[in-house]
Write a protein that holds these residues in place. Structure first.
Motif, mmCIF file in Angstrom:
data_model
loop_
_atom_site.group_PDB
_atom_site.id
_atom_site.type_symbol
_atom_site.label_atom_id
_atom_site.label_comp_id
_atom_site.label_asym_id
_atom_site.label_seq_id
_atom_site.Cartn_x
_atom_site.Cartn_y
_atom_site.Cartn_z
ATOM 1 N N LYS A 69 0.796 -1.213 0.031
ATOM 2 C CA LYS A 69 -0.014 -0.048 0.054
ATOM 3 C C LYS A 69 0.775 1.128 0.009
ATOM 4 O O LYS A 69 0.578 2.299 -0.796
ATOM 5 N N GLU A 72 2.283 1.439 -3.232
ATOM 6 C CA GLU A 72 1.520 2.165 -4.452
ATOM 7 C C GLU A 72 1.339 3.417 -4.033
ATOM 8 O O GLU A 72 1.263 4.374 -5.213
ATOM 9 N N ARG A 73 1.158 4.119 -2.920
ATOM 10 C CA ARG A 73 0.929 5.409 -2.648
ATOM 11 C C ARG A 73 2.167 6.386 -3.350
ATOM 12 O O ARG A 73 1.698 7.421 -3.855
ATOM 13 N N ASP A 78 1.972 -0.974 -8.900
ATOM 14 C CA ASP A 78 0.391 -1.125 -9.403
ATOM 15 C C ASP A 78 -0.051 -2.611 -8.880
ATOM 16 O O ASP A 78 0.796 -3.528 -8.903
ATOM 17 N N ARG A 79 -1.162 -2.339 -8.241
ATOM 18 C CA ARG A 79 -1.638 -3.541 -8.016
ATOM 19 C C ARG A 79 -3.103 -3.797 -8.552
ATOM 20 O O ARG A 79 -3.972 -2.745 -8.722
ATOM 21 N N VAL A 91 0.810 -7.692 -8.486
ATOM 22 C CA VAL A 91 1.503 -6.553 -8.339
ATOM 23 C C VAL A 91 2.629 -6.361 -9.430
ATOM 24 O O VAL A 91 3.257 -7.344 -9.728
ATOM 25 N N THR A 94 6.177 0.002 -11.614
ATOM 26 C CA THR A 94 6.050 1.142 -12.411
ATOM 27 C C THR A 94 7.384 1.931 -13.028
ATOM 28 O O THR A 94 8.430 1.153 -12.673
#
Length: 167
Positions: A69, A72-73, A78-79, A91, A94
């Protein structure tokens, strides 16, 4: 027991060095997050199932979920719902992760060069082989299931250790 203490000291020293290098580079990432990115990167660009990350890094679901998480933030991963099994998240890295890897690679090479200074190629290969074997032995250890019985078995096995190194 000296062996275990040395392993812990090595682990801590390497973590501190990695953390210091990441901070000096201004990378907005922790060593644990870097472990997850490296794990995913070793899949060669293919999406990786979150469950596989948990198993490979031997981390719990909540731990990996929290790390992912945050990554990703920050824009490093990317999930998405799994294409093969919708119960699991896939997952992928990027472009930001690739750029980070490009920046980190030269520093990692320098650090590894310092760590293995005065090691021959044969010594390096042998150390890798032995560590892989040790990791596999740890994964197969019975003490994960029956701690009391496993400790008794381990205590009986200690005299068989070379040069009494486990003591």
């Amino acid at each position: 027991m000296e062996f275990l203490r040395l392993c812990k000291q090595l682990h801590n020293a390497m973590r501190e060095g990695i953390d210091r290098s990441l901070r000096q580079m201004g990378a907005d990432i922790t060593p644990s997050q870097l472990d997850v990115l490296i794990c995913i990167a070793q899949e060669g660009g293919r999406p990786m199932n979150q469950k596989d990350i948990e198993e490979q890094l031997r981390l719990s679901n909540p731990t990996v979920t929290g790390i992912l998480k945050r990554l990703e933030r920050k824009g490093f991963v990317d999930r998405a719902v799994g294409s093969r099994d919708r119960r699991y998240k896939e997952v992928c890295l990027t472009e930001k992760s690739s750029q980070l890897g490009d920046r980190l690679h030269p520093s990692a090479q320098v650090m590894l060069g310092q760590l293995f200074r005065d090691f021959s190629l044969q010594e390096f290969d042998e150390l890798n082989r032995l560590l892989r074997r040790l990791v596999e032995n740890c994964r197969q250890a019975v003490w994960e299931e029956e701690p009391g019985e496993a400790l008794a078995q381990a205590a009986q096995a200690v005299p068989a250790c070379p040069s009494g190194t486990a003591r």
